[in-house]
Design a protein around this motif. Structure first.
Motif, PDB file in Angstrom:
ATOM      1  N   ASP A 162       1.520  43.422 -28.764  1.00  0.00           N
ATOM      2  CA  ASP A 162       2.183  43.970 -29.921  1.00  0.00           C
ATOM      3  C   ASP A 162       1.962  45.337 -29.789  1.00  0.00           C
ATOM      4  N   LYS A 163       0.751  45.993 -29.603  1.00  0.00           N
ATOM      5  CA  LYS A 163       0.383  47.107 -29.103  1.00  0.00           C
ATOM      6  C   LYS A 163       1.335  47.928 -28.134  1.00  0.00           C
ATOM      7  N   SER A 164       1.574  47.187 -27.137  1.00  0.00           N
ATOM      8  CA  SER A 164       2.508  47.838 -26.014  1.00  0.00           C
ATOM      9  C   SER A 164       3.942  47.833 -26.516  1.00  0.00           C
ATOM     10  N   ILE A 165       4.230  46.915 -27.151  1.00  0.00           N
ATOM     11  CA  ILE A 165       5.548  46.695 -27.852  1.00  0.00           C
ATOM     12  C   ILE A 165       6.070  47.918 -28.600  1.00  0.00           C
ATOM     13  N   SER A 166       5.162  48.251 -29.475  1.00  0.00           N
ATOM     14  CA  SER A 166       4.997  49.361 -30.509  1.00  0.00           C
ATOM     15  C   SER A 166       4.925  50.514 -29.726  1.00  0.00           C
ATOM     16  N   GLN A 167       4.445  50.927 -28.723  1.00  0.00           N
ATOM     17  CA  GLN A 167       4.304  51.910 -27.868  1.00  0.00           C
ATOM     18  C   GLN A 167       5.677  52.268 -27.340  1.00  0.00           C
ATOM     19  N   LYS A 168       6.381  51.150 -27.014  1.00  0.00           N
ATOM     20  CA  LYS A 168       7.831  51.374 -26.197  1.00  0.00           C
ATOM     21  C   LYS A 168       8.676  51.628 -27.576  1.00  0.00           C
ATOM     22  N   GLY A 169       8.255  51.370 -28.771  1.00  0.00           N
ATOM     23  CA  GLY A 169       9.373  51.892 -30.019  1.00  0.00           C
ATOM     24  C   GLY A 169       9.115  53.240 -30.066  1.00  0.00           C
ATOM     25  N   ILE A 170       7.980  53.784 -29.917  1.00  0.00           N
ATOM     26  CA  ILE A 170       7.723  55.451 -29.941  1.00  0.00           C
ATOM     27  C   ILE A 170       8.926  56.188 -29.058  1.00  0.00           C
ATOM     28  N   GLY A 171       8.969  55.622 -27.879  1.00  0.00           N
ATOM     29  CA  GLY A 171      10.083  56.099 -26.829  1.00  0.00           C
ATOM     30  C   GLY A 171      11.479  55.849 -27.199  1.00  0.00           C
ATOM     31  N   GLU A 172      11.580  54.695 -27.905  1.00  0.00           N
ATOM     32  CA  GLU A 172      12.907  54.325 -28.317  1.00  0.00           C
ATOM     33  C   GLU A 172      13.300  55.418 -29.467  1.00  0.00           C
ATOM     34  N   ALA A 173      12.433  55.676 -30.393  1.00  0.00           N
ATOM     35  CA  ALA A 173      12.735  56.415 -31.305  1.00  0.00           C
ATOM     36  C   ALA A 173      12.805  57.987 -30.829  1.00  0.00           C
ATOM     37  N   ARG A 174      12.222  58.413 -29.893  1.00  0.00           N
ATOM     38  CA  ARG A 174      12.375  59.757 -29.222  1.00  0.00           C
ATOM     39  C   ARG A 174      13.666  59.822 -28.550  1.00  0.00           C
ATOM     40  N   SER A 175      14.199  58.729 -28.067  1.00  0.00           N
ATOM     41  CA  SER A 175      15.275  58.700 -27.224  1.00  0.00           C
ATOM     42  C   SER A 175      16.766  59.233 -28.315  1.00  0.00           C
ATOM     43  N   GLU A 176      16.481  58.992 -29.676  1.00  0.00           N
ATOM     44  CA  GLU A 176      17.548  59.412 -30.499  1.00  0.00           C
ATOM     45  C   GLU A 176      17.949  60.870 -30.475  1.00  0.00           C
ATOM     46  N   TYR A 177      16.792  61.662 -30.263  1.00  0.00           N
ATOM     47  CA  TYR A 177      16.947  63.296 -30.078  1.00  0.00           C
ATOM     48  C   TYR A 177      17.838  63.484 -28.804  1.00  0.00           C
ATOM     49  N   LEU A 178      18.065  62.602 -27.626  1.00  0.00           N
ATOM     50  CA  LEU A 178      18.848  62.962 -26.426  1.00  0.00           C
ATOM     51  C   LEU A 178      19.979  62.694 -26.545  1.00  0.00           C
ATOM     52  N   PRO A 179      20.871  63.279 -26.065  1.00  0.00           N
ATOM     53  CA  PRO A 179      22.501  62.972 -25.882  1.00  0.00           C
ATOM     54  C   PRO A 179      22.696  61.510 -25.148  1.00  0.00           C
ATOM     55  N   THR A 180      23.864  60.993 -25.449  1.00  0.00           N
ATOM     56  CA  THR A 180      24.129  59.675 -24.774  1.00  0.00           C
ATOM     57  C   THR A 180      25.574  60.091 -23.684  1.00  0.00           C
ATOM     58  N   LEU A 181      25.340  59.766 -22.577  1.00  0.00           N
ATOM     59  CA  LEU A 181      26.350  59.922 -21.491  1.00  0.00           C
ATOM     60  C   LEU A 181      26.848  58.563 -21.013  1.00  0.00           C
ATOM     61  N   SER A 182      28.171  58.371 -21.224  1.00  0.00           N
ATOM     62  CA  SER A 182      28.802  57.024 -20.954  1.00  0.00           C
ATOM     63  C   SER A 182      29.883  57.394 -19.957  1.00  0.00           C
ATOM     64  N   ALA A 183      30.447  56.209 -19.446  1.00  0.00           N
ATOM     65  CA  ALA A 183      31.816  56.250 -18.626  1.00  0.00           C
ATOM     66  C   ALA A 183      32.640  55.164 -18.743  1.00  0.00           C
ATOM     67  N   TYR A 184      33.793  55.497 -18.589  1.00  0.00           N
ATOM     68  CA  TYR A 184      34.600  54.195 -18.614  1.00  0.00           C
ATOM     69  C   TYR A 184      35.854  54.389 -17.898  1.00  0.00           C
ATOM     70  N   ALA A 185      36.607  53.385 -17.300  1.00  0.00           N
ATOM     71  CA  ALA A 185      37.771  53.351 -16.503  1.00  0.00           C
ATOM     72  C   ALA A 185      38.754  52.578 -17.390  1.00  0.00           C
ATOM     73  N   VAL A 186      40.087  53.032 -17.209  1.00  0.00           N
ATOM     74  CA  VAL A 186      41.304  52.167 -17.968  1.00  0.00           C
ATOM     75  C   VAL A 186      42.461  52.029 -16.971  1.00  0.00           C
ATOM     76  N   SER A 187      42.801  50.573 -16.865  1.00  0.00           N
ATOM     77  CA  SER A 187      44.132  50.477 -15.918  1.00  0.00           C
ATOM     78  C   SER A 187      44.951  49.778 -16.976  1.00  0.00           C
ATOM     79  N   GLU A 188      45.977  50.538 -17.384  1.00  0.00           N
ATOM     80  CA  GLU A 188      47.205  49.916 -18.426  1.00  0.00           C
ATOM     81  C   GLU A 188      48.522  49.877 -17.864  1.00  0.00           C
ATOM     82  N   ARG A 189      49.118  48.840 -18.423  1.00  0.00           N
ATOM     83  CA  ARG A 189      50.640  48.805 -18.296  1.00  0.00           C
ATOM     84  C   ARG A 189      51.274  49.038 -19.641  1.00  0.00           C
TER      85      ARG A 189
END
Length: 441
Positions: A39-66
């Motif tokens: 539980d302590k280790s899981i909670s420590q990862k929760g801090i990292g998860e909360a800090r990640s909200e301060y960083l931008p998100t980068l995503s990619a996608y591809a579309v093939s359409e008729r």
């Protein structure tokens, strides 16, 4: 063959269990402590998860359409929502998108505060679980040791009664006592055998409980439960004081891990309440998009070859929920009630701990007063029993009276042994709780 059997028997007798060994094994194999560490280790990862909200998100996608134009070619382009389409049948696109939460009125900061508080809370919970486990283990060991001693003393009492019964039979033949006295003795022997069977059954159950904590098998036929020893490291206080005194050690619930656990829980609830109040505030986001695209009227693969076309966009958006059916309003009220509930739960826990600490301190004070006297009295009883074994008797009547005195001494010994176990248990609990309060400061 006889030698082998004797060797096996001697090995069985040598199977000893001390409190320190049981305690260390119980702490090592505890399921609760293993879960608390995770539980302590899981909670420590929760801090990292909360800090990640301060960083931008980068995503990619591809579309093939008729795409099919339903205007028979009258429109050069078609707009559908935010998308613009050329009048081409085949369309390809690949894009990179960057998004960033510019401003959220402190929601992310409070989420990080909650994650940090949760991690600290899990650290205190690990300490609390460790101390609670120590108290459970000393209670279980004390109960098992008490049963072990009672069984052995009852067996000695049974042996004395059997010897006394043989003397009574001979006295009856001599006409000195009636048959009623002999029958009374046989009834007592039968009752003792039943008591020993019940005690042995309870003793086996306690050994099963001990196996649950240590993951080791114990045989009731061969195990020897050793007395508590003040030389064990388990009885050495962390502050180095050789002897605990209930007069100088003050246990306060405010210094316990439980107090800090509840304080952190209240803090988390307050942060959740603050987040909920800001949930419907405007959300300002920045996003950008870099696209590669291509199209062709008739051929899909030609659309791929045309994908060299590029575009770049950057956008700042603000959004706000104007009405959500009063959902967030109810969530705010709910969070407020949860804060009040946590405060009441803390008050209840502190009251329980105060009563528990006072009882343990009273037991420890009583132990400090009685300990020396119990040890001396027990030594005198054992000395008297040893002297009786070496006495020579002039007749059956003298021996019968001596055996009756021996029975009285064995009863005293049982009471003294049980009392000594209670005193040592209370002293160990005081030691655990004093360490617990010191570590929490």
């Amino acid at each position: 063959m006889v030698l082998v059997l004797a060797l096996l028997c001697s090995q069985a007798v040598c199977e000893e269990l001390s409190f320190e060994e049981f305690l260390n094994s119980g702490l090592e194999h505890s399921y609760q402590l293993k879960k608390a560490v995770l539980d302590k280790s899981i909670s420590q990862k929760g801090i990292g998860e909360a800090r990640s909200e301060y960083l931008p998100t980068l995503s990619a996608y591809a579309v093939s359409e008729r795409y099919n134009d339903l205007t028979d070619g009258r429109a050069q382009i078609t707009a559908i929502g935010n998308e613009i389409f050329l009048n081409r049948n085949y369309y390809q696109e690949a894009a990179l998108m960057l998004a960033y939460n510019v401003f959220d009125f402190g929601i992310r900061r409070r989420q990080l505060d909650i994650a940090k508080a949760d991690f600290t809370q899990k650290e205190y919970m690990l300490k609390k679980d460790t101390y609670d486990l120590k108290l459970d283990l000393v209670d279980l060991y004390a109960q098992t040791l008490s049963l072990y001693k009672e069984i052995n003393i009852k067996k000695s009492v049974l042996g004395v009664h059997e010897e006394l019964n043989e003397i009574n039979k001979r006295l009856k033949e001599a006409g000195k006592i009636s048959e009623i006295d002999v029958i009374d003795g046989e009834i007592k022997i039968s009752e003792l055998r039943t008591q020993i069977e019940d005690l042995s059954n309870n003793f086996s159950k306690k050994l099963i409980d001990m196996t649950f904590y240590t993951n080791k098998e114990y045989s009731s036929d061969s195990i020897q439960i050793k007395d508590f020893s003040k030389d064990d490291s388990a009885f050495t206080p962390q502050n180095g004081v050789a002897k605990l005194s209930a007069e100088v050690i003050t246990l306060t619930p405010e210094n316990s891990p439980d107090n800090f656990i509840y304080d952190l829980e209240i803090l988390k609830k307050k942060k959740e309440y603050e987040i909920q109040k800001r949930y419907n505030y405007p959300k300002i986001k920045l996003d950008s998009r870099y696209s590669l695209y291509g199209s062709d009227t008739n051929n899909l693969f030609d659309a791929f070859s045309d994908i060299s076309q590029r575009s770049f966009s950057i956008r700042l958006t603000a959004s706000m929920t104007l009405f959500d059916g009063l959902k967030n309003r109810n969530k705010i009220a709910k969070a407020k009630y949860e804060i009040e509930k946590a405060k009441i739960e803390k008050e209840q826990k502190m009251a329980e701990l105060k009563a528990k600490y006072e009882q343990i301190q009273l037991d420890a004070k009583n132990a400090a007063i009685q300990e020396e006297n119990v040890i001396k009295t027990l030594a005198l009883v054992n000395k008297n029993l040893n002297l009786m074994e070496r006495l020579n008797f002039n007749g059956l009547s003298d021996k019968s009276e001596c055996l009756k005195r021996k029975l009285a001494l064995l009863d005293k010994k049982l009471d003294l042994e049980e009392n000594q176990i209670k005193l040592q248990t209370s002293q160990y609990k005081l030691k655990v709780l004093s360490d617990k309060n010191e570590e929490s400061l």
